[in-house]
Each structure stands twice: as C-alpha cells, then as structure tokens.
Motif scaffolding. Structure first.
Motif, short mmCIF file in Angstrom:
data_model
loop_
_atom_site.label_atom_id
_atom_site.label_comp_id
_atom_site.label_asym_id
_atom_site.label_seq_id
_atom_site.Cartn_x
_atom_site.Cartn_y
_atom_site.Cartn_z
N SER A 86 -31.25 -28.27 39.56
CA SER A 86 -29.67 -27.70 39.90
C SER A 86 -29.26 -27.26 38.60
CB SER A 86 -29.24 -28.65 40.69
OG SER A 86 -29.81 -28.94 41.99
N PRO A 87 -29.26 -28.06 37.70
CA PRO A 87 -28.32 -27.57 36.55
C PRO A 87 -29.11 -26.17 35.92
CG PRO A 87 -28.96 -29.82 36.30
CD PRO A 87 -29.63 -29.51 37.43
N SER A 88 -30.34 -25.84 35.98
CA SER A 88 -31.05 -24.85 35.48
C SER A 88 -30.50 -23.55 36.41
CB SER A 88 -32.73 -24.68 35.40
OG SER A 88 -33.07 -25.86 34.64
N ARG A 89 -30.59 -23.83 37.68
CA ARG A 89 -30.29 -22.84 38.74
C ARG A 89 -28.90 -22.31 38.36
NH1 ARG A 89 -32.78 -26.14 42.56
NH2 ARG A 89 -30.85 -26.53 43.76
N LEU A 90 -27.91 -23.36 38.38
CA LEU A 90 -26.55 -22.89 38.11
C LEU A 90 -26.22 -22.43 36.74
CD1 LEU A 90 -24.61 -26.16 39.53
CD2 LEU A 90 -24.66 -23.80 40.59
N ALA A 91 -26.96 -22.78 35.67
CA ALA A 91 -27.00 -22.20 34.30
C ALA A 91 -27.29 -20.62 34.36
CB ALA A 91 -27.68 -23.09 33.40
N TRP A 92 -28.54 -20.45 35.23
CA TRP A 92 -28.81 -18.82 35.60
C TRP A 92 -27.81 -18.37 35.98
CZ3 TRP A 92 -29.15 -15.25 38.72
CH2 TRP A 92 -30.15 -14.20 38.24
N LEU A 93 -27.38 -18.82 36.91
CA LEU A 93 -26.32 -18.08 37.65
C LEU A 93 -24.93 -17.99 36.78
CD1 LEU A 93 -25.43 -17.07 40.45
CD2 LEU A 93 -24.61 -19.13 41.03
N LEU A 94 -24.69 -18.86 36.07
CA LEU A 94 -23.52 -18.63 35.29
C LEU A 94 -23.58 -17.44 34.03
CD1 LEU A 94 -22.28 -22.42 34.12
CD2 LEU A 94 -20.88 -20.47 35.13
N GLY A 95 -25.00 -17.34 33.65
CA GLY A 95 -25.30 -16.50 32.53
C GLY A 95 -25.75 -15.20 32.94
N HIS A 96 -26.06 -14.95 34.15
CA HIS A 96 -26.46 -13.71 34.67
C HIS A 96 -25.89 -13.12 35.97
CE1 HIS A 96 -29.79 -13.82 31.96
NE2 HIS A 96 -30.13 -15.21 32.20
N LEU A 97 -24.63 -13.87 36.41
CA LEU A 97 -24.09 -13.13 37.61
C LEU A 97 -23.53 -11.80 37.29
CD1 LEU A 97 -22.98 -13.52 40.44
CD2 LEU A 97 -21.01 -14.79 39.28
N ASP A 98 -22.97 -11.77 36.48
CA ASP A 98 -22.32 -10.25 36.05
C ASP A 98 -23.33 -9.24 35.82
OD1 ASP A 98 -19.69 -11.25 36.21
OD2 ASP A 98 -19.45 -11.77 33.92
N GLU A 99 -24.58 -9.58 35.48
CA GLU A 99 -25.73 -8.55 35.50
C GLU A 99 -26.14 -8.08 36.91
OE1 GLU A 99 -28.69 -10.49 33.45
OE2 GLU A 99 -27.31 -10.98 31.78
N LEU A 100 -25.67 -8.73 37.97
CA LEU A 100 -26.32 -8.23 39.27
C LEU A 100 -25.30 -7.17 39.77
CD1 LEU A 100 -26.69 -11.74 40.93
CD2 LEU A 100 -28.53 -10.09 40.20
N PRO A 101 -25.85 -6.31 40.52
CA PRO A 101 -25.06 -4.96 40.97
C PRO A 101 -24.03 -5.17 41.55
CG PRO A 101 -27.31 -4.79 41.93
CD PRO A 101 -27.20 -6.19 41.01
N GLY A 102 -22.64 -4.74 41.57
CA GLY A 102 -21.79 -4.56 42.56
C GLY A 102 -21.28 -6.20 42.76
N SER A 103 -20.89 -6.20 44.32
CA SER A 103 -20.59 -7.35 44.49
C SER A 103 -21.29 -7.97 45.52
CB SER A 103 -19.01 -7.29 44.99
OG SER A 103 -18.93 -6.38 46.14
N GLY A 104 -21.21 -9.36 45.82
CA GLY A 104 -22.46 -9.65 46.69
C GLY A 104 -22.18 -11.21 47.40
N ILE A 105 -23.04 -11.82 47.53
CA ILE A 105 -23.05 -13.17 48.27
C ILE A 105 -24.00 -14.20 47.83
CG2 ILE A 105 -23.23 -14.23 50.66
CD1 ILE A 105 -22.77 -11.80 52.01
#
Length: 710
Positions: free
Chosen positions: A245-264
C-alpha cells in the motif's frame, strides 16, 4: 429515408444539438422495434454508444403518436440527474421521484395527472414503496407508453451489481397492457447475464439468429437483442504491480498530476477512499472523497466539480459508477482491483467517452482477495436468518427497527434480506412495515451455490487479467463474451508500459508517514437501542451523561490501508492469542500521546477477554507501565460473561452484555479510567462496561481498543 427514420433522426439531432449526426449501428433498429413494432428490446452496447438517445427519441415519437408517458427505472440518483438534463435538451419533459426530492412529489403527481410528463424516472426500490405501488403505479401502468430498464444487468444475480428490487420488473411487465414496448439497456453483460435479463423481460428461448422469444405468436413478446462490439479505442489500459500500500500511494502522490485531465480514483472500501483523499489533499492535490456514506448534497457537489474540472479527481468507491456522465473524463485509476472483469469494464467505461485518449491504470493490492470474499459473502442470503425473519412476521405490520430487535440481524443486511424475501413472495412491505404473506418459501441452496461458484470464477478471471500477456482490452471483451475482440495496439501488453514505474523517495516517505498515522475516534453511545426492554434490559431513551463512556480511541480500523493490515493479521481466523507485539504497543502509545483528553487517566482497567486474554492483559499492563499508571486488573465476568457474536443487532448485543460485568475488588480512583480492549464493533460492550465502572465510583471512562471494526 422512411418517414419514421426521418422523424427519429430529427429528434436525435435535437437531442445532441448537432445537424450532422447520424445513428450508430443498431440505434435506429432499436427505435423502430419500440415505436413501430411495439417490441421488447435488449440493447447491450459500450458506454458512450448512445443508449439514452434510443429511449429519449422513442419517447418523443411515441408521445407524438398519442402514447402515455415513459417509465424509466434508473438505479442511481446521479444517473437520474444526468438523464433529466439530457432530456430537457431534446424537449422531453422528465421528472424524478426519489428519496432526495420528497418535497417535489406532490407537484410531480399533479403534472402526471395533467399529462405534462413525458418521462418519469424512478429507482427500482421505489416500485415497492407502498404509497407509490398502491396509488401511483396502477395509474401509470394503465397509461404507460414505454418501459425502460436502464443498467439492466442489475436484474441478474449473475451480474456484478445485482439489486433484488430489479426482479420486481418481471411482475410489472406482466401487469402492463398488451403491446407496450419495453427497452432494457446495459453496457456490462456477458452471455449469461444477457440470457437472464431476457428471461426477466419474458423470453426463455434463443433461436439460431440470437433472437430470444417466449415461443408465442405475439411479436411483442419477442425480445430483440442488439449487441455491439465493446472495444473502446480511446482507452489505454495498463496494470502496475507494486509491493504494498505505501508503494501504491507513493506512486499516486508522485504521478497523479501526470495523468491527463481529471478523473476517478477507485478504491475498494470507504476507509481507503477517505484516507487516500486526505493524503492527496495534504500534499496539494485537489481531490474529494466520494462514497456511499458521503452526504447526498456533497456527492452532487463533487460530481459537478469533477464535470467542471475543478478537481483533479474524485477518490471513490463503486458508489460513483453506473451512469455518471463526463464525456471528457481523462483517466480512471484503481487502488485495488474490482472482483470481476465485468465490474472493472463497467468502471473504466466512465473514461474516454468523447475523447481520443484516456488512461486506465490498475494498481492491484495484496488485500484484494480478502475484500472480495467479504463483500461476496455479505450479499448472500442465509437460510437460517431468512427463516427467522419469516417466523417473526405475521399479519400485523412490523417496522424494520422493531423487526431488527426481534431477529438479531443488523439493519443493512436485514434490509437486503427483506428485499430478497419480498421479491420471492415470502414477505411484503406495507404501510407501517412488513408482513408475512403466508406463501411457502424454500431456500434455493443450489442457486446460491452456483452464484458463489461463479463469483469465485470471476475473481480468478480478474487475477488472470492482471497477469495476462495478451491484449488487455481484448481480454475484457472476451470476458463479456464479445467475439469481435482483436488486439487494441495501445495497452501495456500490446505497446509496452506507457506509465512510469519509478517512485520518488519524497513521495514514499510521505505515503509511509500517512499510513503510519494512528488513532481513530470511538464515538460514545448516547441512546439505548429500540426494543432492548423487550429482551429483559430495563432501559430506553437516552443514556444518562453520568453513565456514559467518554469519547474513546482505536489504534486503527481493520479496513485501514496502514495499520489495518497489521491488525487484520493479528485478528485473522486461527491466529494464536499472544502478547501485544512491541511495534503495536509503541503505536498505541502514540495514540495516547496525541489523544488530547481533558484530564489524564488515573488508572488502567482491562476488559475480560474470551478469545485473546493474553493480548488484552499485556496491552493494558504495557500501557500502564509506560504511562506510569496503576493497573487495577480486569473487570470480572458475571454469569459466564458476555454472550453473542460480533455483527448482531444492537438490542441483542446489549442484552448479551447487560449485567455481565462487575467492578468488585477494583480500587477505582476519582479520576478518569483508561478501559482497554482488543476490538470494538457495536460499542455496546464498552458502553455497559463504562456504565459499570461509573456506577462503581470511577470518574470518566476512556475506552481504548486496538481495532475498530467496519
């Protein structure tokens, strides 16, 4: 061009606001079957194909021909809002009756009576509301021009989102006048679900052409199935397996802004959605949590913010699913996998409906299987419980709260069981509550065994999706029995990983810090449960302030992403009773250090534990020693101690612990007492124990437990 097609095309262009659009393959065929042939049709098409256009255009044409209003059965309030807005664009007068607009019901009834409504949207549950069923529905049935069943896979208990109330539609169809067309639509149905839905519409036989029919001579009884390819060319699928879980959340923290537009961002539990949203907000990301426990007005506000791109994402459970309409949704990300490819396809179908590109990424978790098992077993009717409910009911109505106190079943599973028994004909909802019908009822063990086996198979298919080296879109298509599947050329198995796999050190530190957060408030019980006095517990109304527990603390919830995993191992079935692990004790000390109580505890008392005496005793002694507090020992069990198991109804849980504790022999201080236990579920054990200590002379009682269930 035929006159019907010309009129239908004009209506379609008015609906979408463009003069250059034309029908997709199958759209006009469905409209013609409904309007000209008055048929029953089942449309299985991918999200964004235009299923709502079929029923809105058909409604306009039928109304112009003198037909009555359309009754649209829609499963979600969010979907109703979108459908009403779409209808207004085409000049269709649409209104809804649901739990959030009771103040508008009288006006809706008046408009229906004046024939000023083209489409009435209701939930399947509304069909069994006594007032609606006995007053509005009969008049609607007499005048109905078209019945539309949206998200029709909910009819089938083979589907991923079976809702018992959808089964009532078969009764409604049987009551309708001859020749009234029926349309069922869904984007997520394999062949088994398609056959089951068609049967509910009145068909039982499939001929060589794929047409399902009752075998009768009346053409309107035949079900025309229009099924298209389910490939979504705009979606770029991927699966990224990370260790924890820490790795998944860390990935999300680091790369969320790189995903296109807005999402779910989908999670499997409410706790995960809330915790993830909080972590992302704390680190500057504009997100909001969206769950079935979120206030309805807040859910509506969040939907609007996502549609207007005012947030990067909604962190949601499956409560945000069917029908949510944002054509330019840029991405869907899953923290944990849904339990079947069918359910997964339904959720990822929210993205890329009107864009050339959208990213879909799954980050599976090691805890996924445990969560799947919990939800699968929680939704299955239990024979012994069902028999208990039927036996408790008679000819006089019994309210749900009163019945809850009679049968020792919690409110949510009791309501689900009542729906199943109602659809089966064993009980009936009436004004004032529930009654038994007197009809014989037999538990269909074979049916539920087959459903359970099918769900296990679906879970295995989801694991295979995660590991497949074939095209992921083609795999999902085949899972829905779409024989047009071909490699998409875009997913990570076709074209290689398109997402970064690296996780930054700063993000990892932030994620681990968030997951190491401890301390969950335990709200004290303030009201005795309804029906307790009928079980021999002489209390009712509010609990006197001087007899209540104070607000307590738990180390974590069992469903939490962080410490929840540690506690799930500690309390797993078959796990041995053992002294509290040092790291768990250290975490508990951190909870106490950050509690912020008005007055520091003066002593520690333990609960008598039936299952984990070593764990509770060592935890209480450890906290006392570290806090330099006297450990007074444990409350004494009376009459064999508490009875009952977790998960029961409040009145029964209270009866099982009432009078079962004694504070004799404990030299209680005037100040607060820290009351230590292993788990809290209904909180009645802590409530009665606190009352016992208060009556024996203790000051405030501060409950502390390792795990909060639920």
């Amino acid at each position: 061009m035929t006159e019907l097609r010309s009129a239908a095309l004009d209506a379609l262009r008015e609906l979408v606001g463009r003069d250059d659009v034309d029908f997709h393959d199958g759209q006009f065929e469905a409209i013609r079957a409904l309007v000209e042939e008055r048929r029953r049709a089942l449309v299985v098409q991918r999200t964004g194909w235009g299923k709502s256009a079929v029923y809105f255009v058909s409604t306009l044409l039928l109304r112009r021909a003198g037909a009555g209003p359309t009754l649209l059965v829609s499963p979600l309030i969010a979907l109703m809002r979108d459908q009403i807005a779409a209808a207004e664009r085409a000049g269709v007068r649409a209104v809804a009756i649901n739990s959030t607009n009771a103040h508008e019901w009288r006006e809706v009834e008046q408009r229906l009576a004046a024939d000023e409504v083209d489409v009435l949207l209701v939930s399947p549950e509304r069909l069994n509301n006594p007032a609606f069923r006995e007053t509005q529905l009969p008049r609607l049935v007499e005048r109905i021009g078209l019945l539309v069943i949206d998200e029709a896979h909910c009819i089938s208990d083979w589907g991923h989102d079976f809702r018992p109330d959808y089964r009532r539609l078969r009764e409604l169809i049987a009551r309708m006048p001859a020749g009234v067309p029926v349309l069922a639509t869904t984007a997520t149905a394999n062949s088994r679900v398609v056959a089951d839905v068609a049967e509910q519409l009145g068909a039982t036989v499939a001929d060589d052409s794929g047409r399902l029919t009752t075998g009768g001579a009346d053409a309107s009884a035949e079900v025309l199935t229009i099924r298209g390819p389910l490939a979504r060319a705009s979606l770029r699928l991927g699966v990224l397996e990370l260790p924890d879980s820490p790795s998944r959340l860390a990935w999300l923290l680091g790369h969320l802004d790189e995903l296109p537009g807005s999402g779910i961002i989908y999670t499997l539990t409410v706790a995960a959605a809330v915790d993830t949203a909080r972590l992302l907000r704390e680190h500057g990301h504009e997100v909001r949590a969206y769950t079935g426990q979120t206030d309805p007005d807040e859910r509506a506000e969040s939907e609007g913010m996502l549609k207007r791109n005012e947030v990067k994402a909604l962190v949601a459970t499956s409560a945000l699913g069917m029908g949510f309409d944002k054509p330019d949704l840029g991405f869907v990300l899953h923290l944990g996998a849904p339990s079947s490819p069918v359910a997964y396809y339904q959720q990822v179908g929210r993205a890329g409906r009107a864009t050339d590109n959208a990213d879909v990424l799954l980050l599976p978790g090691v805890e996924d299987r445990d969560i799947w098992h919990y939800f699968a077993t929680a939704s299955m009717p239990d024979e012994e419980r069902a028999s208990r409910v039927i036996a408790a009911l008679g000819e006089q109505p019994v309210s749900t709260p009163a019945l809850e106190a009679m049968v020792d079943i919690r409110r949510t599973p009791l309501e689900l069981l009542l729906k199943v028994l109602d659809v089966d004909g064993a009980v009936r909802r009436v004004q004032g509550g529930w009654v038994a019908t007197g009809e014989p009822w037999v538990y269909d063990a074979e049916r539920y065994r087959r459903i359970a086996a099918e769900r296990i198979a679906e879970q295995q298919h989801m694991l295979e999706y995660e590991r497949t080296t074939e095209c992921r879109m083609a795999y999902l298509q085949r899972s829905l029995d779409d024989d047009t599947a071909t490699p998409c050329g875009r997913c990570d198995t076709c074209a290689g990983p398109w997402y970064p796999a690296a996780i930054g050190e700063e993000a990892t530190t932030a994620a681990r810090g968030a997951l190491d957060r401890v301390g969950v408030p335990i709200e004290p019980r303030a009201q005795w449960p309804t029906g307790a006095d009928s079980l021999g517990v002489p209390v009712k109304g509010r609990i006197p302030v001087e007899a209540r527990a104070a607000e307590g603390r738990a180390l974590a919830r069992l469903t939490d992403l962080g410490w929840g995993g540690v506690l799930r191992e500690l309390f797993a079935a078959g796990a041995p009773d053992q002294p509290v692990p040092p790291r768990v004790l250290d975490a508990c000390v951190r909870v106490l250090a950050g509690w912020g109580w008005a007055e520091r505890p003066a002593a520690v008392v333990a609960m008598p534990s039936r299952s984990r005496p070593q764990l509770v005793d060592s935890l209480a002694r450890g906290l006392a020693e570290i806090g330099r507090l006297p450990y007074l020992g444990a409350l004494q069990p009376v009459g064999g101690g508490p009875s009952g198991e977790p998960g029961g109804n409040s009145a029964f849980r209270l009866a099982g612990v009432w009078g079962r504790f004694s504070a004799d022999g404990l030299e209680l201080p005037d100040g607060p007492v820290l009351l230590v236990d292993d788990q809290a579920d209904s909180r009645w054990t802590l409530t009665v124990a606190a009352r016992t200590l208060r009556e024996a002379g203790a000051g405030e009682v501060l409950p502390f437990v390792l795990a909060l269930r639920g």
